[in-house]
Enzyme design. Structure first.
Site, PDB file in Angstrom:
ATOM      1  N   SER A  97       0.845  -1.193   0.000  1.00  0.00           N
ATOM      2  CA  SER A  97       0.000   0.000   0.000  1.00  0.00           C
ATOM      3  C   SER A  97       0.886   1.251   0.000  1.00  0.00           C
ATOM      4  O   SER A  97       1.766   1.392  -0.850  1.00  0.00           O
ATOM      5  CB  SER A  97      -0.947  -0.059   1.199  1.00  0.00           C
ATOM      6  OG  SER A  97      -1.914   0.955   1.151  1.00  0.00           O
TER       7      SER A  97
ATOM      8  N   ASP B 223      -8.731  -6.407  -4.726  1.00  0.00           N
ATOM      9  CA  ASP B 223      -8.330  -5.103  -4.198  1.00  0.00           C
ATOM     10  C   ASP B 223      -8.842  -4.014  -5.138  1.00  0.00           C
ATOM     11  O   ASP B 223      -8.259  -3.748  -6.178  1.00  0.00           O
ATOM     12  CB  ASP B 223      -6.811  -5.038  -4.079  1.00  0.00           C
ATOM     13  CG  ASP B 223      -6.309  -3.740  -3.455  1.00  0.00           C
ATOM     14  OD1 ASP B 223      -7.138  -2.846  -3.200  1.00  0.00           O
ATOM     15  OD2 ASP B 223      -5.084  -3.634  -3.227  1.00  0.00           O
TER      16      ASP B 223
ATOM     17  N   HIS C 223      -8.114  -4.994  -0.260  1.00  0.00           N
ATOM     18  CA  HIS C 223      -6.806  -4.353  -0.091  1.00  0.00           C
ATOM     19  C   HIS C 223      -6.024  -4.964   1.075  1.00  0.00           C
ATOM     20  O   HIS C 223      -4.793  -5.039   1.039  1.00  0.00           O
ATOM     21  CB  HIS C 223      -6.998  -2.854   0.130  1.00  0.00           C
ATOM     22  CG  HIS C 223      -5.727  -2.073   0.166  1.00  0.00           C
ATOM     23  ND1 HIS C 223      -4.792  -2.132  -0.857  1.00  0.00           N
ATOM     24  CD2 HIS C 223      -5.214  -1.227   1.095  1.00  0.00           C
ATOM     25  CE1 HIS C 223      -3.765  -1.356  -0.547  1.00  0.00           C
ATOM     26  NE2 HIS C 223      -3.988  -0.796   0.630  1.00  0.00           N
TER      27      HIS C 223
END
Length: 374
Positions: free
Chosen positions: A154, A319, A352
């Site tokens: 991320s 995601d 995610h």
């Protein structure tokens, strides 16, 4: 997955820096601390170091526990340790809490040496580029000239990518996981709603709530609840909660009726007790501002021409916040520059958050890549 030994009991360390740090915004931090942890042993030629870059709400506590009775190991404990995908028998792993953080590194809730008061609203906006500069100084202090790998998921993946651009000769491998070359407009919109929830909380006081002895708890709760919705996939939420009622029957009220509501409120409450609102604002802004192609008329291939590292790029099918298509943009830009790139798109239902999960296929890919560079 098989139960492999942890790195055990770990102790955070603090590195102090007296040399001022000029930030991208034009502001200057006169002095600052970075809190970090290390796992494994640095070899004689200091060539086996791996830096872990954390995501929005992450910390330096990446693996291990603080005591035998600690219920919560580091946030990537399933990935890092003896015999784990990032094997601490081979690598010296460093986790660091970024500038602007609220877990020991200098941030808004730290004392401003110039005034003797808490920084609060006056703490400058920090960027991914600023974090990489600060991390490089920590590497200097530890005597590490080049990293075997820099790894992040991320926002951490964005830092790993930025490292290859700011210090191309100091990174041999970059593992960019569940990341993107910049945020989409929709992603920035989620961040803005989260920030507005905090800023409009009556207890925010323009960012100087410390002086009033309060916390903008309501705003933080809503920001975290919104974030959680975007970190999970629709399927993951459906499998975990569906439309299950908490009491088994509808009460016709605005109290918690569904299990999903209960979960979101719990996550919001927990986060509001442990995270600083000013830090949350700055972390989301760093996400918004990250865009290496901005100085190249939006051409990512031109922007990534500086990189010299080899890459492993990983995305997850469910995601939707950092979709596989965004990872493929990074892969294409690197291939345009004839870089060595391995790419994996993992079938996973967790959204995610999949980069944090102990998925066998995902871990096997990371393990194989790291074994190859060890």
């Amino acid at each position: 997955m098989s139960d492999i030994s942890s790195v055990g009991i770990v102790v955070p360390q603090t590195a102090h820096f007296n040399e001022p740090l000029a930030l991208k915004s034009g502001a200057v931090l006169p002095a600052y601390d970075l809190v970090y942890e290390t796992y494994g042993t640095l070899n004689a030629d200091k060539s086996n170091a791996v830096l872990i870059c954390h995501a929005l709400s992450g910390t330096h506590h990446v693996a291990g526990k603080y005591s035998e009775n600690d219920k919560y190991p580091g946030w990537w404990d399933n990935m890092i340790g003896p015999g784990k995908p990032l094997d601490t028998n081979r690598f010296f792993v460093i986790g660091v809490n970024n500038l602007g953080g609220c877990h020991g590194s200098t941030g808004p809730s730290s004392i401003n040496p110039g005034t003797g008061k808490l920084w609060g609203s006056t703490f400058p906006i920090v960027t991914v580029e600023d974090w990489v500069q600060a991390q490089s100084r920590l590497a200097d202090q530890l005597g590490i000239k080049t990293f075997a790998a820099i790894v992040g998921g991320s926002l951490g993946g964005m830092q790993a990518l930025q490292w290859t651009l700011t210090f191309p000769d100091r990174v041999r491998n970059a593992l960019v996981i569940a990341a993107a070359p910049n945020l989409t407009a929709q992603n920035m919109a989620f961040n803005e709603v989260a920030r507005q929830a905090i800023i409009t909380d009556p207890e925010f006081h323009g960012g100087d709530y410390y002086e009033h002895g309060v916390v903008p708890r309501r705003g933080l709760r809503i920001a975290r609840m919104l974030g959680h919705i975007t970190y999970l996939s629709d399927d993951a939420m459906g499998d975990k909660f569906g439309r299950k009622l908490r009491s088994g029957e509808i009460k016709y009220s605005f109290d918690v009726e569904f299990e999903m509501e209960s979960y979101l409120r719990y996550q919001g409450d927990k986060f509001a007790e442990s995270f600083d609102a000013n830090t949350y604002l700055r972390m989301t802004r760093a996400l918004d501002y990250f865009d290496p192609a901005a100085d190249c008329n939006g051409d990512l291939s031109t922007a990534l021409a500086k990189a010299k590292a080899d890459f492993l790029v990983i995305s997850f099918t469910s995601d939707w916040r950092f979709s596989p298509a965004r990872s493929r943009e990074i892969v294409k830009a690197l291939l345009d520059n004839e870089r060595s790139v391995a790419y994996a798109e993992i079938t996973a239902a967790h959204g995610h958050d999949a980069f944090l999960m102990p998925d066998q296929h995902y871990h096997d890919i990371v393990r194989a890549y790291l074994e190859n560079i060890a």
